[in-house]
Design an enzyme around this catalytic site. Structure first.
Site, PDB file in Angstrom:
ATOM      1  CD  GLU A 157      63.275  19.234 -39.761  1.00 46.65           C
ATOM      2  OE1 GLU A 157      62.475  18.412 -39.753  1.00 46.65           O
ATOM      3  OE2 GLU A 157      63.405  20.212 -40.165  1.00 46.65           O
ATOM      4  CB  ALA A 188      40.717  46.833 -21.959  1.00 46.34           C
ATOM      5  CG  ASP A 223      35.750  53.457 -31.337  1.00 49.86           C
ATOM      6  OD1 ASP A 223      35.038  54.700 -31.025  1.00 49.86           O
ATOM      7  OD2 ASP A 223      35.481  52.447 -30.834  1.00 49.86           O
ATOM      8  CB  THR A 240      31.763  41.602 -32.350  1.00 48.94           C
ATOM      9  OG1 THR A 240      31.288  42.546 -33.045  1.00 48.94           O
ATOM     10  CG2 THR A 240      32.727  40.957 -33.031  1.00 48.94           C
ATOM     11  CG  LEU A 241      34.525  40.628 -27.755  1.00 53.69           C
ATOM     12  CD1 LEU A 241      34.821  41.829 -26.629  1.00 53.69           C
ATOM     13  CD2 LEU A 241      35.814  40.012 -28.131  1.00 53.69           C
TER      14      LEU A 241
END
Length: 323
Positions: A53, A159, A210, A270-271
């Site tokens: 604004e 993925a 990883d 986990t997902l």
């Protein structure tokens, strides 16, 4: 009402320009119209800076300043009514003599929540609320989820191969690299997605296998809050990371830290934990052309949730929306 929609749609377009700089504040756009002509526009550029604004009023030319007293100000989110890093926008609107304000949606932030609307009305300003409300809420769904559900907005991402796997079966002793399902171009899309979140999470198993960096190096130079879910010895935890044994403690802690958005990039366990617990707001699966033949299956999404297929950076993605 048709004209109201046109101007509110422009507010939303302007607001999106603040995607990178406004968070954790909401993205907000504002348009000032007088005599059927736009005389001012603005959006919230960055957190701590002037609100939409203020920028819209500041953009009005000297020649048009006199028109403010018979103008309508359109704004995608309720004007603030409190002193924070900037003075109250509702107070500025009143002081400038703007007689009419059209608001997309109410602000759920506890220090606003209708106070800006009430301040305007008590000063004699005509206020209309709820024009393109659904679209305006969707624009700031991370901000709104954080304040209404008292947890971060949660996006799930993975993925998967053409035959429905997210990785090979691997153990820490194998020394085998993860399946390469993303391309250099789709990696840019992934890092763009990361850059739109404040925190990123993997599970203990993924961290052990990883040792991921979880950066946004392919899109922007900024640090994310990095989180691991599961019991982790302090010696295993990378510097600066946070570890949590369960989702409830995790989400409460991130909420207290002011983290409004969380990207979950963990493995299947986990997902699936987030999916089965109903703890997700959006999900994205990159569809790779690679065929693995066997391995870790992709997560199972709930039935009945609408799915959308989109293309981005030469890759295909499935999108789910739980809001």
């Amino acid at each position: 009402m048709q004209n109201e929609d046109i101007y509110m749609r422009r507010c939303i377009e302007l607001a999106r320009k603040g995607e990178a700089g406004a968070p954790p504040n909401p993205m907000v756009g504002a348009v000032i119209v007088a005599d059927r002509r736009v005389i001012g526009e603005g959006y919230h550029v960055r957190c701590g800076g002037p609100h939409a604004e203020v920028n819209a009023i500041g953009s009005v030319s000297d020649a048009d300043r006199g028109l403010l007293k018979r103008s309508t100000l359109y704004v995608s989110l309720e004007p603030c009514a409190h002193y924070g890093k900037t003075p109250p926008c509702a107070e500025l609107i009143i002081r400038m003599g703007i007689p009419r304000v059209v608001i997309g949606c109410q602000d759920p932030f506890a220090r606003v929540q209708g106070r800006g609307i009430n301040m305007l009305r008590e000063a004699g300003v005509e206020v209309v609320v709820g024009v393109m409300e659904e679209e305006c809420r969707y624009l700031n769904r991370r901000f709104i989820t954080f304040h209404e559900k008292r947890r971060p907005f949660i996006t799930l991402k993975w993925a998967q191969s053409r035959d429905g796997y997210i990785d090979h079966w691997r153990t820490p002793d194998d020394g085998e690299a993860p399946a390469q399902l993303s391309t250099p171009h789709s990696q840019i899309a992934v890092h763009h997605l990361r850059a739109r979140h404040q925190a990123i999470l993997v599970g203990h198993h993924t961290l052990t296998l990883d040792r991921p960096q979880l950066t946004v190096r392919a899109w922007a130079e900024r640090e994310l809050v990095r989180v691991v879910l599961g019991r982790v010895e302090e010696s295993e935890l990378p510097a600066g990371w946070q570890a949590f044994a369960d989702t409830e403690t995790l989400l409460q802690s991130l909420w207290r830290q002011g983290v409004q958005s969380l990207l979950v990039e963990g493995g299947l366990r986990t997902l699936q934990t987030f999916i089965d617990g109903g703890l997700w707001d959006a999900a994205q699966a990159e569809l790779s052309e690679v065929v693995l033949g066997s391995g870790v299956p992709a997560p199972r999404m709930p039935r009945g949730v609408e799915t959308k297929l989109v293309s981005c950076f030469g890759a295909k993605f499935l999108l789910w929306d739980n809001n």
